[in-house]
Design a protein around this motif. Structure first.
Motif: not given
Lengths: 199, 107
Positions: A138-152
């Motif tokens: 759920d925490a990952l789902d809440k991330l804005p897309e750009a942040q999620r991509i970079a973090f992943t």
């Protein structure tokens, strides 16, 4: 991580011609990396493997569109990221609670917990772990897309900022900032989840 | 205070798990599964491979366009007929109520 030397062994011309051996070589080189990227998004082992297969189907189908202005490595990862984001968008239509409840009620364990289960014979501990997994997703789902991509890409693939910047078509500084903010937000979201649980 | 400490502890554990994920390995028959999917997935449509659904879709669109064309033709045809009738009516009215109209104009 795939090195430039490894990439040179993959013939782009053969790939574009639809050569099966060349495609197999590509798949064997990148499959683990793509599975891990997908896992970073879907947080389920079986789904990650399934999604990774879809990525390679897409890679094969769109090989003629590869313009060679970037490396194959960058191109495959871009397709993987795009497929993962599509999967997340369609998954958001299914309520996460219902998804986890259905798996629990059917007696089916989340596969990624198999490695944890061995150390915990305690059902309460299992529940804690399942809940932790749910909060992480759920925490990952809440991330804005750009942040999620970079973090992943950084966290699940171990990529450096320069490589991530090439994939995302941003500067390395921008990527560093995205990852930093992603970690801050993840920690904040996890805190909120646990606070709402413990009151 | 214990509550807060507990929350912080749980948060830290979850965050550590998140930032140190397990590294997965693809299954041994991964490539075979990809090949199977390639064979199952329908190829991209070309102009020569319309599905039945596509055909019906475009047939319906063509029918609508044809109907629109017919309707337009009918409307414009009836408009021109109405104009002719209108002119006759006007002449009748002029003869009836303004008998001297043409005499005046001729002068």
């Amino acid at each position: 991580m795939i090195t430039a030397a490894q990439e040179k062994h993959i013939s782009i011309a053969a790939l574009k011609a639809g050569d099966t051996e060349a495609f197999k070589q590509l798949v064997e080189e990148y499959k683990d990396a793509v599975v891990n990227i997908c896992y970073g998004y879907v947080q389920q082992r079986e789904d990650a493997e399934d999604l990774a297969q879809d990525v390679f189907v897409e890679v094969f189908r769109s090989m003629d569109k590869f313009r060679e202005d970037s490396s194959i490595y960058t191109w495959v990862y871009r397709i993987a990221t795009s497929k993962c984001l599509d999967a997340l968008r369609s998954r958001k239509r299914v309520k996460r609670q219902a998804f986890f409840k259905a798996r629990q009620s059917s007696g089916e364990e989340a596969p990624e917990l198999d490695r944890i289960r061995g150390g915990f014979a305690d059902p309460e501990q299992d529940l804690v772990q399942k809940q932790q997994q749910e909060y992480i997703a759920d925490a990952l789902d809440k991330l804005p897309e750009a942040q999620r991509i970079a973090f992943t890409l950084s966290n699940y693939q171990g990529m450096n900022n320069k490589d991530i910047a090439e994939i995302m078509e941003r500067s390395a500084g921008s990527v560093e900032s995205l990852i930093h903010r992603a970690k801050q937000n993840l920690r904040k979201h996890l805190y909120e989840f646990y606070k709402s649980q413990f009151g | 205070m214990d509550h807060e400490k507990n929350i912080e502890q749980q948060t830290t554990e979850a965050f550590n798990r998140l930032t140190n994920p397990e590294r997965l390995k693809a299954s041994d028959n991964f490539f075979e599964k990809v090949q199977a999917k390639l064979e199952d997935t329908p190829k991209q449509a070309t102009i020569y491979s319309f599905t039945w659904r596509d055909t019906m879709k475009y047939a319906a669109l063509l029918a609508i366009m044809v109907l629109n064309g017919i309707l337009l033709f009918e409307v414009t045809s009836s408009d021109s007929m109405a104009t002719e009738l209108g002119e006759e009516d006007v002449s009748t009215l002029v003869d009836e109520f303004f008998p001297d109209y043409y005499t005046v104009n001729e002068e």
